[in-house]
Structure formats: structure tokens, C-alpha cells
Design an enzyme around this catalytic site. Structure first.
Site, PDB file in Angstrom:
ATOM      1  N   HIS A 116     -14.738   1.517  -0.855  1.00  0.00           N
ATOM      2  CA  HIS A 116     -13.648   0.575  -0.542  1.00  0.00           C
ATOM      3  C   HIS A 116     -12.479   1.256   0.170  1.00  0.00           C
ATOM      4  O   HIS A 116     -11.377   0.724   0.200  1.00  0.00           O
ATOM      5  CB  HIS A 116     -13.134  -0.105  -1.825  1.00  0.00           C
ATOM      6  CG  HIS A 116     -14.080  -1.127  -2.382  1.00  0.00           C
ATOM      7  ND1 HIS A 116     -13.947  -1.678  -3.640  1.00  0.00           N
ATOM      8  CD2 HIS A 116     -15.186  -1.701  -1.848  1.00  0.00           C
ATOM      9  CE1 HIS A 116     -14.922  -2.544  -3.861  1.00  0.00           C
ATOM     10  NE2 HIS A 116     -15.701  -2.571  -2.792  1.00  0.00           N
ATOM     11  N   TYR A 126       0.826  -1.216   0.000  1.00  0.00           N
ATOM     12  CA  TYR A 126       0.000   0.000   0.000  1.00  0.00           C
ATOM     13  C   TYR A 126       0.861   1.268   0.000  1.00  0.00           C
ATOM     14  O   TYR A 126       0.457   2.288  -0.573  1.00  0.00           O
ATOM     15  CB  TYR A 126      -1.014  -0.025   1.156  1.00  0.00           C
ATOM     16  CG  TYR A 126      -2.102  -1.028   0.831  1.00  0.00           C
ATOM     17  CD1 TYR A 126      -3.102  -0.715  -0.083  1.00  0.00           C
ATOM     18  CD2 TYR A 126      -2.064  -2.312   1.344  1.00  0.00           C
ATOM     19  CE1 TYR A 126      -4.052  -1.650  -0.451  1.00  0.00           C
ATOM     20  CE2 TYR A 126      -3.013  -3.259   0.985  1.00  0.00           C
ATOM     21  CZ  TYR A 126      -4.001  -2.920   0.079  1.00  0.00           C
ATOM     22  OH  TYR A 126      -4.929  -3.857  -0.302  1.00  0.00           O
TER      23      TYR A 126
HETATM   24  P1  OAD Z   1     -11.391  -4.427 -12.573  1.00  0.00           P
HETATM   25  O1  OAD Z   1      -9.935  -4.387 -12.847  1.00  0.00           O
HETATM   26  O2  OAD Z   1     -11.976  -5.709 -12.106  1.00  0.00           O
HETATM   27  O3  OAD Z   1     -12.189  -3.975 -13.872  1.00  0.00           O
HETATM   28  C1  OAD Z   1     -11.860  -2.821 -14.600  1.00  0.00           C
HETATM   29  C2  OAD Z   1     -12.870  -2.663 -15.707  1.00  0.00           C
HETATM   30  O4  OAD Z   1     -12.597  -1.442 -16.364  1.00  0.00           O
HETATM   31  C3  OAD Z   1     -12.828  -3.767 -16.789  1.00  0.00           C
HETATM   32  O5  OAD Z   1     -14.149  -4.232 -17.024  1.00  0.00           O
HETATM   33  C4  OAD Z   1     -12.248  -3.062 -18.015  1.00  0.00           C
HETATM   34  O6  OAD Z   1     -12.799  -3.544 -19.232  1.00  0.00           O
HETATM   35  C5  OAD Z   1     -12.679  -1.621 -17.778  1.00  0.00           C
HETATM   36  N1  OAD Z   1     -11.778  -0.627 -18.377  1.00  0.00           N
HETATM   37  C6  OAD Z   1     -10.431  -0.648 -18.465  1.00  0.00           C
HETATM   38  N2  OAD Z   1      -9.962   0.466 -19.038  1.00  0.00           N
HETATM   39  C7  OAD Z   1     -11.044   1.225 -19.337  1.00  0.00           C
HETATM   40  C8  OAD Z   1     -11.227   2.499 -19.950  1.00  0.00           C
HETATM   41  N3  OAD Z   1     -10.186   3.234 -20.373  1.00  0.00           N
HETATM   42  N4  OAD Z   1     -12.481   2.960 -20.113  1.00  0.00           N
HETATM   43  C9  OAD Z   1     -13.556   2.234 -19.705  1.00  0.00           C
HETATM   44  N5  OAD Z   1     -13.440   1.038 -19.100  1.00  0.00           N
HETATM   45  C10 OAD Z   1     -12.212   0.528 -18.920  1.00  0.00           C
HETATM   46  O7  OAD Z   1     -11.696  -3.236 -11.546  1.00  0.00           O
HETATM   47  P2  OAD Z   1     -12.984  -2.998 -10.629  1.00  0.00           P
HETATM   48  O8  OAD Z   1     -14.222  -3.511 -11.285  1.00  0.00           O
HETATM   49  O9  OAD Z   1     -12.962  -1.584 -10.219  1.00  0.00           O
HETATM   50  O10 OAD Z   1     -11.553  -4.061  -4.508  1.00  0.00           O
HETATM   51  O11 OAD Z   1     -12.655  -3.896  -9.388  1.00  0.00           O
HETATM   52  C11 OAD Z   1     -13.549  -3.924  -8.313  1.00  0.00           C
HETATM   53  C12 OAD Z   1     -12.800  -4.159  -7.018  1.00  0.00           C
HETATM   54  O12 OAD Z   1     -11.991  -5.317  -7.158  1.00  0.00           O
HETATM   55  C13 OAD Z   1     -11.803  -3.088  -6.658  1.00  0.00           C
HETATM   56  O13 OAD Z   1     -12.378  -1.977  -6.017  1.00  0.00           O
HETATM   57  C14 OAD Z   1     -10.865  -3.797  -5.747  1.00  0.00           C
HETATM   58  C15 OAD Z   1     -10.691  -5.043  -6.577  1.00  0.00           C
HETATM   59  O14 OAD Z   1     -10.251  -6.167  -5.956  1.00  0.00           O
HETATM   60  C16 OAD Z   1     -10.872  -4.127  -3.377  1.00  0.00           C
HETATM   61  O15 OAD Z   1      -9.660  -3.966  -3.314  1.00  0.00           O
HETATM   62  C17 OAD Z   1     -11.750  -4.389  -2.202  1.00  0.00           C
END
Ligand code: OAD
Length: 237
Positions: A109, A56
Site C-alpha cells: 500500500h 499525510y
Molecule cells: P484495521 O484497522 O482495519 O485492523 C487492525 C486489526 O488489528 C484489527 O483486526 C485489530 O483487532 C487488530 N489489532 C489491533 N491491535 C492489535 C495488537 N496489539 N495485536 C494484534 N492485533 C491487533 O487495519 P488493516 O487491516 O491493516 O489501506 O487495514 C487494512 C487497510 O485498510 C490499510 O492498509 C489501509 C486501510 O484503509 C489503505 O490506506 C489503502
């Protein structure tokens, strides 16, 4: 004309991707380089606090090297210029929404730039590295201060406030999230059950919960989000 009374926007790692912040599950994402069970659970912290603090500290330091992008800016502009209510719920622990100027923001989060003491429960803003033998400024306990990040197995923050916002919205936007982590992944179905909000997903591709949205805008958030904000503000780009 204000078509929607209340807009709720859920953001995920994809909204910060074009600022240079790694997402979690895309190719080369953070969870490919680090095991969740090593750095993002309460058990990992108990087992090896140094490793968890180092992870972190590295991510907190990295924030100094990135800036908000056009999607963060557009959402801040929407909050400022829209006549109805706008709330952003973010799963992101970076500070790019607030640096862009969003105020009505829920960090479900947690946040990199905040730490809390497990002995006295006090939370405080934090900029630099955090050491495993840090002395809490409030209760003087040693080694009890940890990143204010919701780890796997812990309860996300502000769920009551979030449920109220979801129940009251008539437009729900989900931006840059893979729809794999609950409870955030379930927000669209919660909104759909109430039946009164239009729902739009913004992503590069279809996500795990794409089928539940009324509408999809595929493409980089720095393009699709400003376009949508132009529409909502009645501007002609
Ligand atoms: P992910 O890494 O799981 O997903 C990111 C999403 O963003 C994917 O569906 C990509 O297709 C999309 N993406 C990437 N670049 C993009 C762009 N330029 N424009 C639009 N979309 C784009 O991340 P999260 O869904 O945020 O939790 O993950 C959810 C949680 O999982 C996080 O908050 C974290 C993680 O583990 C904790 O740490 C508790």
C-alpha cells in the site's frame, strides 16, 4: 529443522498498534476521525490537495515519535535466523518493519517516507512535509508530487510478486489485520485454494476472515508473534 520451506507473513495495522500507531477500524481508529473519501482517494486529492497533503504530512511526522515493537523485532529475527525463505508483505505505510531490520519486505500500500511525481512517475525517498507547490527534482513540474500511498480505487503494488510468494509458500501468517480490504483480505483464501500451506491468524479477536484460517493465536502481537518466532527457530523461551 526447517519445517517450512517458504513462509509468507501478511501484516496490518495491528502489528504497529503497540508502537502507538493508530489502527484504522478499531475504536478511535483513523477512519473514525477522518473520512476515507476526504483524504484517501484520488478524487479527494484532486478536490483538495492541501487537506490530503496535510493529513499525510501529519502521519509522516508522527513516525518520528514511534519505534518498532517486539513483534517487528521478532519478524526481523525470523528472516535473519530461519533457514527457509521468509517474506513480509505489509499493508502498513509506516517504516517500522524496515527499522526493525526486515529486508525481504513488500509495501503493497506504499510508504509514508516515499513520494512520487504524477508528471514523470519518478519515486523518491521523503522525510519532511510535502507542499502542494513542491517542484519535482526530476522533471521540475510544480505541484505534481504526491504521497506514495495506494489510495482507495488504486491498484496495490507488486501484485505479481505477491501472487508468486503466496503460490510458493507452505506457511502463511496473517498478523493484525481486520481482513476487510482487498486484495490482502483474499490472500488466505488464495493460499487455501492451493492447499499446501498451513495458515495462522494473529489478532486480538476474530477478524472478518478468521474462519478461513487453520489456526488462531489471540492476543497482542508483541506476545504472540515472538512466541511463534521462538517456535519456528526452535528456541525455548
Ligand atoms: P484495521 O484497522 O482495519 O485492523 C487492525 C486489526 O488489528 C484489527 O483486526 C485489530 O483487532 C487488530 N489489532 C489491533 N491491535 C492489535 C495488537 N496489539 N495485536 C494484534 N492485533 C491487533 O487495519 P488493516 O487491516 O491493516 O489501506 O487495514 C487494512 C487497510 O485498510 C490499510 O492498509 C489501509 C486501510 O484503509 C489503505 O490506506 C489503502
Amino acid at each position: 529443522m526447517t519445517k517450512y520451506r517458504s513462509i509468507v507473513i501478511l501484516t496490518g495495522a495491528g502489528v504497529s498498534a503497540e508502537s502507538g500507531v493508530a489502527t484504522f477500524r478499531d475504536s478511535g481508529g483513523l477512519w473514525e476521525q477522518h473520512k476515507i473519501e476526504d483524504v484517501a482517494t484520488p478524487e479527494a486529492y484532486k478536490r483538495n490537495p492541501q487537506l490530503v497533503q496535510d493529513f499525510y504530512n501529519m502521519r509522516r511526522r508522527f513516525l518520528d515519535t514511534v519505534e518498532p515493537n517486539a513483534a517487528h523485532d521478532a519478524l526481523a529475527k525470523l528472516e535473519k535466523g530461519y533457514a527457509g525463505r521468509v517474506v513480509v508483505i505489509t499493508q502498513n505505510v509506516d517504516d517500522l518493519h524496515e527499522r526493525a531490520g526486515t529486508h525481504n519486505l513488500i509495501h503493497m500500500h506504499g510508504q509514508h517516507r516515499q513520494v512520487f511525481c504524477t508528471a514523470c512517475d519518478k519515486t523518491t525517498g521523503w522525510q519532511g512535509d510535502l507542499s502542494v507547490d513542491h517542484i519535482c527534482a526530476f522533471c521540475r513540474a510544480i505541484g505534481t508530487t504526491r504521497p506514495d500511498i495506494v489510495w482507495f480505487g488504486e491498484m496495490p503494488y507488486y501484485m505479481e510478486m505477491i501472487d508468486d510468494a503466496l503460490a510458493g509458500c507452505d506457511l502463511f501468517l496473517s498478523i493484525g489485520t481486520s481482513g476487510t480490504v482487498y486484495p490482502a483480505a483474499g490472500f488466505v483464501s488464495a493460499v487455501r485454494r492451493l492447499g499446501k500451506a498451513h495458515t495462522i491468524e494473529f489478532n486480538l479477536d476474530a477478524s472478518d476472515c478468521s474462519a478461513q484460517f487453520h489456526e488462531h493465536r489471540h492476543g497482542p502481537a508483541t506476545q504472540t508473534v515472538p512466541d511463534c518466532v521462538h517456535q519456528l527457530l526452535g528456541e525455548h523461551p
